[in-house]
Design an enzyme around this catalytic site. Structure first.
Site, PDB file in Angstrom:
ATOM      1  CE1 TYR A  77      48.247  39.609  37.550  1.00  0.00           C
ATOM      2  CE2 TYR A  77      49.467  40.264  35.640  1.00  0.00           C
ATOM      3  CZ  TYR A  77      49.097  39.066  36.264  1.00  0.00           C
ATOM      4  OH  TYR A  77      47.718  37.999  35.891  1.00  0.00           O
ATOM      5  CB  SER A 120      50.659  36.354  32.324  1.00  0.00           C
ATOM      6  OG  SER A 120      50.049  37.167  31.957  1.00  0.00           O
ATOM      7  CE  LYS A 160      49.835  35.959  37.895  1.00  0.00           C
ATOM      8  NZ  LYS A 160      49.294  34.563  38.849  1.00  0.00           N
TER       9      LYS A 160
HETATM   10  P1  NAD Z   1      39.926  36.689  39.216  1.00  0.00           P
HETATM   11  O1  NAD Z   1      40.587  38.048  40.394  1.00  0.00           O
HETATM   12  O2  NAD Z   1      38.048  36.792  38.942  1.00  0.00           O
HETATM   13  O3  NAD Z   1      39.874  35.514  40.140  1.00  0.00           O
HETATM   14  C1  NAD Z   1      40.545  34.803  41.367  1.00  0.00           C
HETATM   15  C2  NAD Z   1      40.434  34.538  42.335  1.00  0.00           C
HETATM   16  O4  NAD Z   1      41.295  34.323  43.343  1.00  0.00           O
HETATM   17  C3  NAD Z   1      39.607  35.829  42.384  1.00  0.00           C
HETATM   18  O5  NAD Z   1      37.866  35.040  43.367  1.00  0.00           O
HETATM   19  C4  NAD Z   1      39.539  36.158  44.166  1.00  0.00           C
HETATM   20  O6  NAD Z   1      38.657  36.578  45.252  1.00  0.00           O
HETATM   21  C5  NAD Z   1      40.554  35.216  44.427  1.00  0.00           C
HETATM   22  N1  NAD Z   1      41.816  35.235  45.579  1.00  0.00           N
HETATM   23  C6  NAD Z   1      42.682  36.803  45.385  1.00  0.00           C
HETATM   24  N2  NAD Z   1      43.649  36.640  45.928  1.00  0.00           N
HETATM   25  C7  NAD Z   1      43.391  35.350  46.991  1.00  0.00           C
HETATM   26  C8  NAD Z   1      44.019  34.920  48.707  1.00  0.00           C
HETATM   27  N3  NAD Z   1      44.241  35.760  49.199  1.00  0.00           N
HETATM   28  N4  NAD Z   1      43.150  33.614  48.883  1.00  0.00           N
HETATM   29  C9  NAD Z   1      42.355  33.201  48.555  1.00  0.00           C
HETATM   30  N5  NAD Z   1      41.615  33.643  46.976  1.00  0.00           N
HETATM   31  C10 NAD Z   1      41.952  34.933  46.439  1.00  0.00           C
HETATM   32  O7  NAD Z   1      41.152  36.496  37.840  1.00  0.00           O
HETATM   33  P2  NAD Z   1      41.078  35.965  37.139  1.00  0.00           P
HETATM   34  O8  NAD Z   1      41.023  36.560  35.407  1.00  0.00           O
HETATM   35  O9  NAD Z   1      40.012  34.495  37.278  1.00  0.00           O
HETATM   36  O10 NAD Z   1      42.496  35.105  37.078  1.00  0.00           O
HETATM   37  C11 NAD Z   1      43.147  34.036  37.799  1.00  0.00           C
HETATM   38  C12 NAD Z   1      43.937  33.841  37.522  1.00  0.00           C
HETATM   39  O11 NAD Z   1      44.583  33.572  36.444  1.00  0.00           O
HETATM   40  C13 NAD Z   1      44.659  34.538  38.303  1.00  0.00           C
HETATM   41  O12 NAD Z   1      46.017  34.515  38.957  1.00  0.00           O
HETATM   42  C14 NAD Z   1      45.458  35.678  37.567  1.00  0.00           C
HETATM   43  O13 NAD Z   1      46.414  36.562  37.650  1.00  0.00           O
HETATM   44  C15 NAD Z   1      46.024  34.675  36.226  1.00  0.00           C
HETATM   45  N6  NAD Z   1      45.997  35.187  34.022  1.00  0.00           N
HETATM   46  C16 NAD Z   1      44.132  36.113  34.121  1.00  0.00           C
HETATM   47  C17 NAD Z   1      44.180  36.560  33.095  1.00  0.00           C
HETATM   48  C18 NAD Z   1      43.046  37.158  32.566  1.00  0.00           C
HETATM   49  O14 NAD Z   1      43.773  38.639  31.300  1.00  0.00           O
HETATM   50  N7  NAD Z   1      42.138  37.537  33.200  1.00  0.00           N
HETATM   51  C19 NAD Z   1      45.758  36.098  32.647  1.00  0.00           C
HETATM   52  C20 NAD Z   1      46.702  35.401  32.905  1.00  0.00           C
HETATM   53  C21 NAD Z   1      46.177  35.526  33.720  1.00  0.00           C
HETATM   54  C1  WQD Z   2      44.169  44.519  25.000  1.00  0.00           C
HETATM   55  C2  WQD Z   2      44.572  45.470  24.021  1.00  0.00           C
HETATM   56  C3  WQD Z   2      44.602  47.735  24.614  1.00  0.00           C
HETATM   57  C4  WQD Z   2      41.500  48.568  27.116  1.00  0.00           C
HETATM   58  C5  WQD Z   2      46.518  42.472  29.832  1.00  0.00           C
HETATM   59  C6  WQD Z   2      47.658  42.703  30.600  1.00  0.00           C
HETATM   60  C7  WQD Z   2      48.317  40.906  31.261  1.00  0.00           C
HETATM   61  C8  WQD Z   2      47.197  39.908  30.969  1.00  0.00           C
HETATM   62  C9  WQD Z   2      45.559  40.268  30.203  1.00  0.00           C
HETATM   63  C10 WQD Z   2      46.623  39.231  33.260  1.00  0.00           C
HETATM   64  C11 WQD Z   2      45.466  46.302  24.096  1.00  0.00           C
HETATM   65  C12 WQD Z   2      43.943  47.479  24.290  1.00  0.00           C
HETATM   66  C13 WQD Z   2      41.839  47.574  26.260  1.00  0.00           C
HETATM   67  C14 WQD Z   2      40.834  50.170  26.645  1.00  0.00           C
HETATM   68  C15 WQD Z   2      42.201  49.716  25.082  1.00  0.00           C
HETATM   69  N1  WQD Z   2      46.332  40.095  32.221  1.00  0.00           N
HETATM   70  N2  WQD Z   2      42.559  48.511  24.889  1.00  0.00           N
HETATM   71  N3  WQD Z   2      41.320  50.135  25.616  1.00  0.00           N
HETATM   72  O1  WQD Z   2      47.085  44.721  27.814  1.00  0.00           O
HETATM   73  O2  WQD Z   2      47.306  43.007  26.752  1.00  0.00           O
HETATM   74  O3  WQD Z   2      46.542  42.452  28.753  1.00  0.00           O
HETATM   75  O4  WQD Z   2      45.266  41.358  30.247  1.00  0.00           O
HETATM   76  O5  WQD Z   2      48.103  38.494  33.722  1.00  0.00           O
HETATM   77  O6  WQD Z   2      49.237  40.247  32.106  1.00  0.00           O
HETATM   78  O7  WQD Z   2      48.909  43.630  30.454  1.00  0.00           O
HETATM   79  O8  WQD Z   2      44.825  42.876  28.158  1.00  0.00           O
HETATM   80  O9  WQD Z   2      42.161  43.370  27.930  1.00  0.00           O
HETATM   81  O10 WQD Z   2      44.026  45.271  28.842  1.00  0.00           O
HETATM   82  O11 WQD Z   2      44.181  45.408  25.835  1.00  0.00           O
HETATM   83  O12 WQD Z   2      41.877  50.162  23.731  1.00  0.00           O
HETATM   84  O13 WQD Z   2      40.265  50.499  27.650  1.00  0.00           O
HETATM   85  O14 WQD Z   2      42.842  46.986  23.852  1.00  0.00           O
HETATM   86  O15 WQD Z   2      45.711  49.085  24.768  1.00  0.00           O
HETATM   87  O16 WQD Z   2      45.930  46.480  22.700  1.00  0.00           O
HETATM   88  P1  WQD Z   2      46.668  43.840  28.115  1.00  0.00           P
HETATM   89  P2  WQD Z   2      44.213  44.436  27.574  1.00  0.00           P
END
Ligand code: NAD
Ligand code: WQD
Length: 340
Positions: A151, A126, A155
């Site tokens: 979190y 991330s 990562k």
């Molecule tokens: P998500 O929660 O939709 O998907 C994660 C999946 O992993 C889920 O289906 C959950 O049931 C499964 N899971 C969780 N713990 C588990 C375990 N111990 N064993 C087996 N399965 C498990 O989330 P996502 O948005 O699809 O994110 C996928 C990956 O990408 C995550 O590692 C997340 O940290 C990373 N990521 C997401 C974002 C985002 O904003 N969505 C941003 C950066 C990184």
């Molecule tokens: C985006 C913008 C908020 C909600 C997070 C995690 C990051 C990654 C992606 C997993 C910001 C604003 C948001 C709301 C708002 N996840 N906002 N009202 O914070 O950039 O990233 O998700 O790895 O680790 O921190 O994403 O979608 O929460 O926010 O004004 O109700 O929207 O302040 O500027 P963020 P977000």
């Protein structure tokens, strides 16, 4: 036995879109997911879209015996590792769950991979690992800085563990993919993001206000040093992200060691720009009010996308209109997500 790809967390938001892209590209896929934050319905929807259902194993990535069985039963060539917990706020309340699922889960997976001699891994990292640096755009060679929440720290810990692992044995090929802000849904409207409870992220929150499930969006701060005072982020369409994984998977099979790639567009949009774009796409008015900044938020954040373009030949193709239109189509067709 055909070579297969193991996708952990494959029924979740990003994992399901990537599984679809893999199936459509002709890969055989095994999904491992404990369904703690997703529904197996997402995998059934994949069959509606592409006519193929991936093999599904319900279980936990921390279950070493189960992993050993998967590697024995299937000829796995590489692992795409999405499984983990991702809610920043929740991670401050339940840090042990985050370190267990995200860190212990990855260590257990890598031990089972090493045992099975499967040494190709693509990890979901991330942009949070860049911390609160203000040097934009964020390039992969900027030093990481410790994130402010469990979190984010989980990562960064996993990134460091995987770097140590690659140094210890040059046969490993590992991609650390640093996602920016994934949004949108498959254009069919059949799969998308289905948060449990009120969403933490901006786009799903806006979508639920548009459909009438939530009353009003709180905009977290309008006094940031940005073009309109609201936070700026690099939103990337989840299908572009999925395609980035296929490119990374191909690249690491030719390039052992650690490879770090940002997956972003290189373009930042403010919260108010996101609201306006969504209103245009949906024809709905998004009610919002400005409140205080959210603790831990940074003013702006966008990627340098050039390393991925140079190394992988991959760039994000879908723009803001497509992101918000596809998010809205998914929300409109599935007001309750996968819960019919
Ligand atoms: P998500 O929660 O939709 O998907 C994660 C999946 O992993 C889920 O289906 C959950 O049931 C499964 N899971 C969780 N713990 C588990 C375990 N111990 N064993 C087996 N399965 C498990 O989330 P996502 O948005 O699809 O994110 C996928 C990956 O990408 C995550 O590692 C997340 O940290 C990373 N990521 C997401 C974002 C985002 O904003 N969505 C941003 C950066 C990184
Ligand atoms: C985006 C913008 C908020 C909600 C997070 C995690 C990051 C990654 C992606 C997993 C910001 C604003 C948001 C709301 C708002 N996840 N906002 N009202 O914070 O950039 O990233 O998700 O790895 O680790 O921190 O994403 O979608 O929460 O926010 O004004 O109700 O929207 O302040 O500027 P963020 P977000």
């Amino acid at each position: 036995m055909n070579d297969k790809i193991l996708v952990t967390g494959g029924s979740g938001y990003i994992g399901s879109h990537t599984t679809l892209a893999l199936l459509q590209a002709g890969y055989d896929v095994v999904v491992l997911d404990n369904l703690s934050n997703s529904s197996a319905e997402s995998l059934e929807r994949l069959e509606c879209i592409c006519g193929i259902m991936p093999e599904f194993v319900k279980g936990d990535v921390r279950d070493r015996d189960l992993l050993d069985k998967i590697f024995t039963d299937h000829n796995i060539r590489a692992v795409l590792h999405f499984a983990g917990l991702k809610a920043v706020g929740e991670s401050t309340q339940q840090p042990l769950d985050y370190y267990s699922n995200n860190v212990l889960g990855t260590v257990t997976l890598c031990q089972a991979m090493a045992n099975a001699n499967v040494l190709n891994l693509v990890f979901s990292s991330s942009a949070t690992v860049y911390g609160d640096t203000t040097q934009m755009p964020l390039r992969e060679d900027i030093p990481t800085s410790t994130p402010t929440n469990p979190y984010g720290r989980s990562k960064l810990m996993v990134e460091e563990i995987l770097q140590d692992l690659a140094k210890s044995d040059p046969r490993w090929s590992i991609a650390l993919l640093r996602y920016f802000n994934p949004v949108g849904a498959h254009q069919s409207g059949l799969i998308g993001e289905d948060p449990n409870g009120p969403p933490n992220n901006l786009l799903p929150y806006i979508s639920q206000v548009a459909i009438g499930q939530l009353k009003q969006l709180s905009v977290f701060g309008s006094d940031y040093p940005t073009q309109d005072g609201t936070g700026v982020r690099d939103y990337i369409h989840v299908q572009d992200l999925a395609e980035g994984h296929l490119s990374a998977l191909k690249a690491i099979s030719l390039k052992p060691g650690i490879n770090i790639w940002n997956l972003g567009t290189g373009i930042g949009y403010s919260v108010l720009e996101m609201i306006r774009a969504f209103e245009l796409a949906s024809g709905r008015t998004i009610s919002y009010c400005v409140v205080d900044r959210r603790a831990g938020d940074i003013a702006e954040c966008w990627a340098s996308a050039s390393k991925a373009e140079n190394d992988l030949g991959w760039t994000a193709k879908r723009g803001l209109t497509e992101m918000v239109s596809d998010a809205w189509r998914w929300q409109e067709k599935n007001p309750n997500g996968y819960r019919r």
